[in-house]
Design a protein around this motif. Structure first.
Motif, PDB file in Angstrom:
ATOM      1  N   SER A  77       0.817  -1.217   0.000  1.00 62.10           N
ATOM      2  CA  SER A  77       0.000   0.000   0.000  1.00 62.10           C
ATOM      3  C   SER A  77       0.847   1.262   0.000  1.00 62.10           C
ATOM      4  O   SER A  77       0.441   2.293  -0.527  1.00 62.10           O
ATOM      5  N   THR A  78       2.029   1.183   0.585  1.00 64.38           N
ATOM      6  CA  THR A  78       2.890   2.370   0.695  1.00 64.38           C
ATOM      7  C   THR A  78       4.044   2.363  -0.303  1.00 64.38           C
ATOM      8  O   THR A  78       4.860   3.279  -0.295  1.00 64.38           O
ATOM      9  N   TYR A  79       4.093   1.369  -1.157  1.00 65.96           N
ATOM     10  CA  TYR A  79       5.187   1.200  -2.110  1.00 65.96           C
ATOM     11  C   TYR A  79       5.433   2.467  -2.939  1.00 65.96           C
ATOM     12  O   TYR A  79       6.557   2.970  -3.007  1.00 65.96           O
ATOM     13  N   ASN A  80       4.383   3.005  -3.546  1.00 71.11           N
ATOM     14  CA  ASN A  80       4.550   4.195  -4.392  1.00 71.11           C
ATOM     15  C   ASN A  80       4.922   5.431  -3.581  1.00 71.11           C
ATOM     16  O   ASN A  80       5.691   6.268  -4.040  1.00 71.11           O
ATOM     17  N   GLN A  81       4.381   5.539  -2.361  1.00 70.49           N
ATOM     18  CA  GLN A  81       4.715   6.679  -1.518  1.00 70.49           C
ATOM     19  C   GLN A  81       6.177   6.638  -1.086  1.00 70.49           C
ATOM     20  O   GLN A  81       6.823   7.682  -0.989  1.00 70.49           O
ATOM     21  N   ILE A  82       6.691   5.453  -0.833  1.00 71.28           N
ATOM     22  CA  ILE A  82       8.109   5.328  -0.456  1.00 71.28           C
ATOM     23  C   ILE A  82       8.993   5.735  -1.628  1.00 71.28           C
ATOM     24  O   ILE A  82       9.981   6.451  -1.452  1.00 71.28           O
ATOM     25  N   LYS A  83       8.624   5.308  -2.838  1.00 68.84           N
ATOM     26  CA  LYS A  83       9.386   5.712  -4.020  1.00 68.84           C
ATOM     27  C   LYS A  83       9.360   7.226  -4.187  1.00 68.84           C
ATOM     28  O   LYS A  83      10.381   7.843  -4.488  1.00 68.84           O
ATOM     29  N   GLU A  84       8.198   7.824  -3.975  1.00 67.66           N
ATOM     30  CA  GLU A  84       8.070   9.279  -4.083  1.00 67.66           C
ATOM     31  C   GLU A  84       8.857   9.957  -2.958  1.00 67.66           C
ATOM     32  O   GLU A  84       9.471  11.003  -3.163  1.00 67.66           O
ATOM     33  N   GLY A  85       8.847   9.357  -1.777  1.00 70.77           N
ATOM     34  CA  GLY A  85       9.586   9.904  -0.642  1.00 70.77           C
ATOM     35  C   GLY A  85      11.083   9.972  -0.912  1.00 70.77           C
ATOM     36  O   GLY A  85      11.758  10.906  -0.454  1.00 70.77           O
ATOM     37  N   ILE A  86      11.603   9.015  -1.645  1.00 70.70           N
ATOM     38  CA  ILE A  86      13.022   9.033  -2.018  1.00 70.70           C
ATOM     39  C   ILE A  86      13.309  10.293  -2.832  1.00 70.70           C
ATOM     40  O   ILE A  86      14.312  10.972  -2.605  1.00 70.70           O
ATOM     41  N   ARG A  87      12.419  10.608  -3.758  1.00 68.29           N
ATOM     42  CA  ARG A  87      12.594  11.809  -4.579  1.00 68.29           C
ATOM     43  C   ARG A  87      12.584  13.069  -3.712  1.00 68.29           C
ATOM     44  O   ARG A  87      13.421  13.956  -3.873  1.00 68.29           O
ATOM     45  N   PHE A  88      11.673  13.128  -2.747  1.00 62.60           N
ATOM     46  CA  PHE A  88      11.616  14.287  -1.841  1.00 62.60           C
ATOM     47  C   PHE A  88      12.885  14.406  -1.007  1.00 62.60           C
ATOM     48  O   PHE A  88      13.398  15.508  -0.781  1.00 62.60           O
ATOM     49  N   LYS A  89      13.401  13.280  -0.541  1.00 58.77           N
ATOM     50  CA  LYS A  89      14.619  13.300   0.266  1.00 58.77           C
ATOM     51  C   LYS A  89      15.814  13.754  -0.570  1.00 58.77           C
ATOM     52  O   LYS A  89      16.683  14.477  -0.074  1.00 58.77           O
ATOM     53  N   GLU A  90      15.847  13.334  -1.830  1.00 58.34           N
ATOM     54  CA  GLU A  90      16.921  13.792  -2.710  1.00 58.34           C
ATOM     55  C   GLU A  90      16.826  15.297  -2.946  1.00 58.34           C
ATOM     56  O   GLU A  90      17.850  15.981  -3.024  1.00 58.34           O
ATOM     57  N   GLU A  91      15.605  15.823  -3.022  1.00 53.22           N
ATOM     58  CA  GLU A  91      15.422  17.277  -3.130  1.00 53.22           C
ATOM     59  C   GLU A  91      15.908  17.974  -1.863  1.00 53.22           C
ATOM     60  O   GLU A  91      16.499  19.055  -1.926  1.00 53.22           O
ATOM     61  N   ASP A  92      15.651  17.366  -0.701  1.00 46.26           N
ATOM     62  CA  ASP A  92      16.135  17.932   0.563  1.00 46.26           C
ATOM     63  C   ASP A  92      17.656  18.051   0.567  1.00 46.26           C
ATOM     64  O   ASP A  92      18.200  19.053   1.030  1.00 46.26           O
ATOM     65  N   ILE A  93      18.328  17.045   0.035  1.00 48.13           N
ATOM     66  CA  ILE A  93      19.794  17.100  -0.023  1.00 48.13           C
ATOM     67  C   ILE A  93      20.241  18.260  -0.915  1.00 48.13           C
ATOM     68  O   ILE A  93      21.162  18.997  -0.574  1.00 48.13           O
ATOM     69  N   GLN A  94      19.554  18.438  -2.045  1.00 52.06           N
ATOM     70  CA  GLN A  94      19.886  19.567  -2.923  1.00 52.06           C
ATOM     71  C   GLN A  94      19.628  20.902  -2.220  1.00 52.06           C
ATOM     72  O   GLN A  94      20.414  21.836  -2.347  1.00 52.06           O
ATOM     73  N   ASN A  95      18.541  20.984  -1.461  1.00 52.77           N
ATOM     74  CA  ASN A  95      18.218  22.214  -0.739  1.00 52.77           C
ATOM     75  C   ASN A  95      19.242  22.518   0.344  1.00 52.77           C
ATOM     76  O   ASN A  95      19.474  23.678   0.670  1.00 52.77           O
ATOM     77  N   LEU A  96      19.839  21.504   0.902  1.00 54.13           N
ATOM     78  CA  LEU A  96      20.873  21.710   1.920  1.00 54.13           C
ATOM     79  C   LEU A  96      22.082  22.431   1.342  1.00 54.13           C
ATOM     80  O   LEU A  96      22.793  23.133   2.055  1.00 54.13           O
ATOM     81  N   GLU A  97      22.321  22.251   0.072  1.00 57.88           N
ATOM     82  CA  GLU A  97      23.472  22.867  -0.572  1.00 57.88           C
ATOM     83  C   GLU A  97      23.252  24.346  -0.901  1.00 57.88           C
ATOM     84  O   GLU A  97      24.197  25.066  -1.192  1.00 57.88           O
ATOM     85  N   LYS A  98      21.993  24.782  -0.853  1.00 55.76           N
ATOM     86  CA  LYS A  98      21.690  26.174  -1.183  1.00 55.76           C
ATOM     87  C   LYS A  98      22.121  27.093  -0.048  1.00 55.76           C
ATOM     88  O   LYS A  98      22.246  26.683   1.109  1.00 55.76           O
ATOM     89  N   GLU A  99      22.326  28.338  -0.375  1.00 49.45           N
ATOM     90  CA  GLU A  99      22.811  29.313   0.600  1.00 49.45           C
ATOM     91  C   GLU A  99      21.839  29.477   1.774  1.00 49.45           C
ATOM     92  O   GLU A  99      22.248  29.529   2.921  1.00 49.45           O
ATOM     93  N   TYR A 100      20.549  29.542   1.505  1.00 46.56           N
ATOM     94  CA  TYR A 100      19.559  29.721   2.562  1.00 46.56           C
ATOM     95  C   TYR A 100      18.911  28.380   2.888  1.00 46.56           C
ATOM     96  O   TYR A 100      17.720  28.202   2.769  1.00 46.56           O
ATOM     97  N   PHE A 101      19.706  27.454   3.332  1.00 42.24           N
ATOM     98  CA  PHE A 101      19.223  26.102   3.507  1.00 42.24           C
ATOM     99  C   PHE A 101      18.333  25.936   4.735  1.00 42.24           C
ATOM    100  O   PHE A 101      17.736  24.893   4.927  1.00 42.24           O
ATOM    101  N   GLU A 102      18.190  26.964   5.584  1.00 44.27           N
ATOM    102  CA  GLU A 102      17.315  26.845   6.742  1.00 44.27           C
ATOM    103  C   GLU A 102      15.861  26.610   6.319  1.00 44.27           C
ATOM    104  O   GLU A 102      15.048  26.158   7.109  1.00 44.27           O
TER     105      GLU A 102
END
Length: 156
Positions: free
Chosen positions: A27-52
């Motif tokens: 039931s959560t298979y697709n949400q977990i796959k989507e969550g990976i994408r969100f987490k990868e975006e979080d890593i990219q956001n950490l690299e930005k100057e205003y990462f707060e």
């Protein structure tokens, strides 16, 4: 010394436990796959100057420790990468289990029911069979996936 029979008697509820767990995974298979994408975006956001602005940064709560911005970035990036690795292992194992049952005549029950969130009655109409047939074959497919995912301990 515990015999297999003792183990089986002690854990006779396990098939319901494992079916419930596998159903939740599906039931959560697709949400977990989507969550990976969100987490990868979080890593990219950490690299930005205003990462707060990144939601992950606000999870750091270390009292009495002075963190530099770079320390926070590294800490959170490593934590998120570890979470992504765990999620990817889970997804890969689920894909192996789905591949195992993919040749089954009633395989379509799984994607229709778990991924498209259709009712058992709708699934029965779509694959042109009785509702009882859907229930029986859904459980049979789940049982195959359970052994694939959890191994022999799930059937002992």
């Amino acid at each position: 010394m515990t015999t297999i029979q003792d183990y089986q008697n002690k854990h006779e509820y396990d098939i319901k436990y494992y079916r419930k767990k596998m159903s939740k995974y599906l039931s959560t298979y697709n949400q977990i796959k989507e969550g990976i994408r969100f987490k990868e975006e979080d890593i990219q956001n950490l690299e930005k100057e205003y990462f707060e602005a990144c939601p992950a940064v606000h999870k750091i709560n270390k009292t009495g420790v002075s963190w530099t911005i770079e320390d926070k970035r590294k800490y959170m990036a490593n934590k998120i990468k570890a979470d992504i690795a765990i999620d990817k292992i889970h997804i890969k194992q689920m894909e192996r289990c789905l591949l195992l049952i993919s040749k089954d005549k009633y395989y379509d029950i799984i994607p229709l029911y778990y991924f498209e969130h259709k009712t058992i009655e709708t699934v029965a109409d779509e694959i042109v069979c009785d509702v009882k047939t859907v229930y029986r074959n859904k459980n049979a497919l789940l049982d195959k996936m359970i052994v694939c995912y959890f191994g022999a301990k799930s059937i002992l």
